[in-house]
Design an enzyme around this catalytic site. Structure first.
Site, short mmCIF file in Angstrom:
data_model
loop_
_atom_site.label_atom_id
_atom_site.label_comp_id
_atom_site.label_asym_id
_atom_site.label_seq_id
_atom_site.Cartn_x
_atom_site.Cartn_y
_atom_site.Cartn_z
N HIS A 18 -5.32 0.83 -2.12
CA HIS A 18 -5.87 -0.48 -1.78
C HIS A 18 -5.77 -1.41 -2.97
O HIS A 18 -5.98 -0.99 -4.10
CB HIS A 18 -7.38 -0.34 -1.48
CG HIS A 18 -7.70 -0.02 -0.06
ND1 HIS A 18 -8.98 0.03 0.40
CD2 HIS A 18 -6.90 0.26 1.02
CE1 HIS A 18 -8.97 0.34 1.70
NE2 HIS A 18 -7.73 0.50 2.10
N GLU A 48 0.84 -1.20 0.00
CA GLU A 48 0.00 0.00 0.00
C GLU A 48 0.87 1.25 0.00
O GLU A 48 1.81 1.38 0.78
CB GLU A 48 -0.91 0.03 1.24
CG GLU A 48 -2.07 -0.94 1.14
CD GLU A 48 -3.15 -0.69 2.21
OE1 GLU A 48 -3.04 0.27 2.99
OE2 GLU A 48 -4.11 -1.49 2.23
N ASP A 71 -8.62 0.77 8.82
CA ASP A 71 -8.72 2.19 8.43
C ASP A 71 -9.71 2.92 9.34
O ASP A 71 -9.42 4.01 9.83
CB ASP A 71 -9.20 2.34 6.98
CG ASP A 71 -8.14 1.91 5.98
OD1 ASP A 71 -6.95 1.94 6.32
OD2 ASP A 71 -8.53 1.56 4.85
N HIS A 104 -4.03 6.71 0.80
CA HIS A 104 -3.39 5.40 0.67
C HIS A 104 -4.09 4.58 -0.40
O HIS A 104 -5.20 4.91 -0.83
CB HIS A 104 -3.27 4.67 2.01
CG HIS A 104 -4.54 4.10 2.56
ND1 HIS A 104 -5.56 4.87 3.05
CD2 HIS A 104 -4.96 2.81 2.69
CE1 HIS A 104 -6.53 4.09 3.49
NE2 HIS A 104 -6.21 2.84 3.28
ZN LIG Z 1 -6.94 1.04 3.83
#
Ligand SMILES: [Zn+2]
Length: 135
Positions: free
Chosen positions: A84, A24, A94, A82
């Site tokens: 995914h 990520e 998260d 970020h």
């Molecule tokens: Zn995430």
């Protein structure tokens, strides 16, 4: 709530996501906040110190240094970015982290969906944020 971001900044974030895939990617978003909108002025890419494909963390010292820099520039931390490899929706981890940063936008880019979406926690509730890309 609205998140205003430049097309070039979106491109930079997507490039970062593709480069670090499957890890990520993550970044700090600095800018200005007015009552109903965040405006991104500066993107600071950060290393994902977890080297994980399902979660991310940024070195706290790095965050402090960047917060201080931004303060001298008159900018606030308005969001986190970020990527995914799942859908563009906050994971359970998260959501936990988002609760630590209420009123901060979370911009998520899904590599699988090729979709970008922003969320925030406000009044203890998850809220989808409108995204306005500008040239
Ligand atoms: Zn995430």
């Amino acid at each position: 709530m609205l998140l205003r971001i430049k097309q070039s900044q979106i491109r930079q974030l997507k490039d970062e996501a593709y480069c670090s895939n499957p890890i990520e990617a993550c970044a700090l978003l600095f800018g200005k906040s007015i009552k109903t909108a965040y405006s991104v002025k500066k993107v600071v890419v950060a290393a994902n110190i977890l080297n994980s494909i399902v979660e991310f963390a940024i070195n706290p010292q790095f965050v402090v240094v960047e917060l201080k820099k931004a303060e001298t520039e008159g900018l606030d931390l308005v969001g986190f970015f970020h990527s995914h490899s799942a859908r563009a929706y906050p994971s359970i981890v998260d959501l936990k982290n988002m609760k630590l940063w209420p009123n901060t936008s979370w911009l998520i880019f899904s590599l699988t969906e090729e979709k970008i979406a922003a969320y925030m926690i406000r009044n203890d509730k998850l809220e989808k944020i409108g995204l306005k890309t500008e040239s």
